[in-house]
Design a protein around this motif. Structure first.
Motif, short mmCIF file in Angstrom:
data_model
loop_
_atom_site.label_atom_id
_atom_site.label_comp_id
_atom_site.label_asym_id
_atom_site.label_seq_id
_atom_site.Cartn_x
_atom_site.Cartn_y
_atom_site.Cartn_z
N PRO A 73 0.79 -1.24 0.00
CA PRO A 73 0.00 0.00 0.00
C PRO A 73 0.82 1.28 0.00
O PRO A 73 0.40 2.28 -0.60
CB PRO A 73 -0.83 -0.11 1.28
N HIS A 74 2.00 1.29 0.62
CA HIS A 74 2.78 2.53 0.67
C HIS A 74 3.38 2.89 -0.70
O HIS A 74 3.89 4.00 -0.87
CB HIS A 74 3.87 2.46 1.73
N GLN A 75 3.30 1.99 -1.68
CA GLN A 75 3.82 2.26 -3.02
C GLN A 75 2.70 2.60 -4.01
O GLN A 75 2.94 2.66 -5.21
CB GLN A 75 4.61 1.07 -3.54
N VAL A 76 1.50 2.83 -3.51
CA VAL A 76 0.34 3.08 -4.37
C VAL A 76 -0.35 4.35 -3.91
O VAL A 76 -0.47 4.61 -2.72
CB VAL A 76 -0.65 1.89 -4.29
N TRP A 77 -0.80 5.15 -4.86
CA TRP A 77 -1.58 6.34 -4.53
C TRP A 77 -2.87 6.31 -5.34
O TRP A 77 -2.95 5.63 -6.36
CB TRP A 77 -0.78 7.61 -4.76
N LEU A 78 -3.88 7.02 -4.87
CA LEU A 78 -5.16 7.10 -5.58
C LEU A 78 -5.23 8.42 -6.35
O LEU A 78 -5.14 9.49 -5.75
CB LEU A 78 -6.33 7.02 -4.59
N ALA A 79 -5.37 8.30 -7.65
CA ALA A 79 -5.38 9.48 -8.52
C ALA A 79 -6.79 9.83 -8.94
O ALA A 79 -7.59 8.95 -9.25
CB ALA A 79 -4.53 9.22 -9.76
N GLU A 80 -7.07 11.11 -8.98
CA GLU A 80 -8.31 11.57 -9.60
C GLU A 80 -7.94 12.22 -10.92
O GLU A 80 -6.78 12.61 -11.15
CB GLU A 80 -9.08 12.51 -8.70
N ASN A 81 -8.91 12.29 -11.79
CA ASN A 81 -8.72 12.92 -13.08
C ASN A 81 -8.22 14.34 -12.83
O ASN A 81 -8.85 15.11 -12.15
CB ASN A 81 -10.06 12.93 -13.83
N GLY A 82 -7.06 14.67 -13.32
CA GLY A 82 -6.47 15.99 -13.11
C GLY A 82 -5.21 15.97 -12.28
O GLY A 82 -4.46 16.93 -12.27
N ASP A 83 -4.95 14.86 -11.56
CA ASP A 83 -3.73 14.77 -10.76
C ASP A 83 -2.49 14.57 -11.62
O ASP A 83 -1.37 14.76 -11.16
CB ASP A 83 -3.81 13.61 -9.76
N ILE A 84 -2.69 14.14 -12.86
CA ILE A 84 -1.58 13.94 -13.80
C ILE A 84 -1.79 14.93 -14.94
O ILE A 84 -2.52 14.66 -15.89
CB ILE A 84 -1.55 12.49 -14.32
N PRO A 85 -1.19 16.12 -14.84
CA PRO A 85 -1.51 17.22 -15.76
C PRO A 85 -1.25 16.92 -17.24
O PRO A 85 -1.94 17.45 -18.09
CB PRO A 85 -0.65 18.37 -15.26
N GLY A 86 -0.31 16.08 -17.57
CA GLY A 86 0.03 15.83 -18.96
C GLY A 86 -0.69 14.67 -19.60
O GLY A 86 -0.39 14.32 -20.74
N LEU A 87 -1.65 14.07 -18.90
CA LEU A 87 -2.35 12.92 -19.47
C LEU A 87 -3.37 13.38 -20.50
O LEU A 87 -4.29 14.12 -20.21
CB LEU A 87 -3.05 12.11 -18.37
N VAL A 88 -3.14 12.97 -21.74
CA VAL A 88 -4.06 13.26 -22.85
C VAL A 88 -4.40 11.93 -23.52
O VAL A 88 -3.76 10.91 -23.26
CB VAL A 88 -3.44 14.24 -23.87
N ASP A 89 -5.39 11.96 -24.38
CA ASP A 89 -5.80 10.74 -25.08
C ASP A 89 -4.61 10.18 -25.85
O ASP A 89 -4.15 10.77 -26.82
CB ASP A 89 -6.95 11.05 -26.03
N PRO A 90 -4.09 9.02 -25.45
CA PRO A 90 -2.92 8.46 -26.12
C PRO A 90 -3.22 7.96 -27.53
O PRO A 90 -2.29 7.71 -28.30
CB PRO A 90 -2.47 7.32 -25.21
N ASP A 91 -4.49 7.83 -27.88
CA ASP A 91 -4.87 7.39 -29.23
C ASP A 91 -5.30 8.54 -30.13
O ASP A 91 -5.71 8.31 -31.27
CB ASP A 91 -6.01 6.36 -29.14
N ALA A 92 -5.22 9.77 -29.65
CA ALA A 92 -5.68 10.92 -30.43
C ALA A 92 -4.93 11.00 -31.76
O ALA A 92 -3.70 10.92 -31.81
CB ALA A 92 -5.48 12.21 -29.65
#
Length: 176
Positions: A18-37
């Motif tokens: 558990p200490h190596q895992v975090w819970l992300a919400e949409n927006g916590d990773i600013p550079g994530l865009v549609d990888p299939d765009a």
């Protein structure tokens, strides 16, 4: 993979501690865009999978992991068990849930521009379930660089660090 014979069985998910895992919400990773765009989708069945259900199952498992509801064997390996019958998944959907955990899971940290693995899974779940909190394996805590832990503590939104105090504390320890 350790998939059950049919989608109504229990699925045992090997996972990082558990200490190596975090819970992300949409927006916590600013550079994530549609990888299939702008190109053909990487996975031919992308548009047929129940991404909302996958997100629900993965979020539930991630919350359970962080709450301490996991098993640990004598070697220190962690695992979670989920009942696939609750979700009525196809084999491909069960495989997607299975691939989320352990060494093949999404890999990254909050505040970093994009995850080093799992972009397609993250994007597709958030496209269909934008409020899901999704478990992501920490790249900083699974590598040997304490400089990345220090940078994450400076760049990450506090809310992302506070969702799993064990993750935040492990980053602090790695940064010193």
């Amino acid at each position: 993979m350790n998939l059950p014979k049919n989608a109504s069985d229990m699925l045992i998910l090997p996972t990082n501690p558990p200490h190596q895992v975090w819970l992300a919400e949409n927006g916590d990773i600013p550079g994530l865009v549609d990888p299939d765009a702008g190109r053909r989708p990487r996975w031919h069945d992308r548009d047929t999978l129940n991404w909302k259900g996958i997100g629900d199952a993965v979020e539930s498992a991630g919350r359970r992991l962080i709450a301490g509801e996991f098993s640990m064997d004598k070697a220190g390996d962690c695992s979670l068990t989920i009942n696939l019958e609750l979700y009525r998944f196809s084999v491909a959907e069960a495989e997607t849930v299975d691939s989320w955990f352990g060494v093949a899971g999404p890999l990254g940290d909050p505040g970093i521009t994009k995850p080093s693995d799992g972009r397609h899974r993250l994007w597709n779940v958030w496209k269909h379930n934008p409020h899901a909190l999704l478990p992501i394996n920490s790249d900083a805590l699974t590598s040997s660089s304490n400089s990345s832990a220090f940078a994450i503590l400076r760049l990450a939104p506090f809310r992302a660090l506070d969702r799993n105090p064990a993750y935040r504390d492990a980053l602090r320890k790695a940064a010193t």
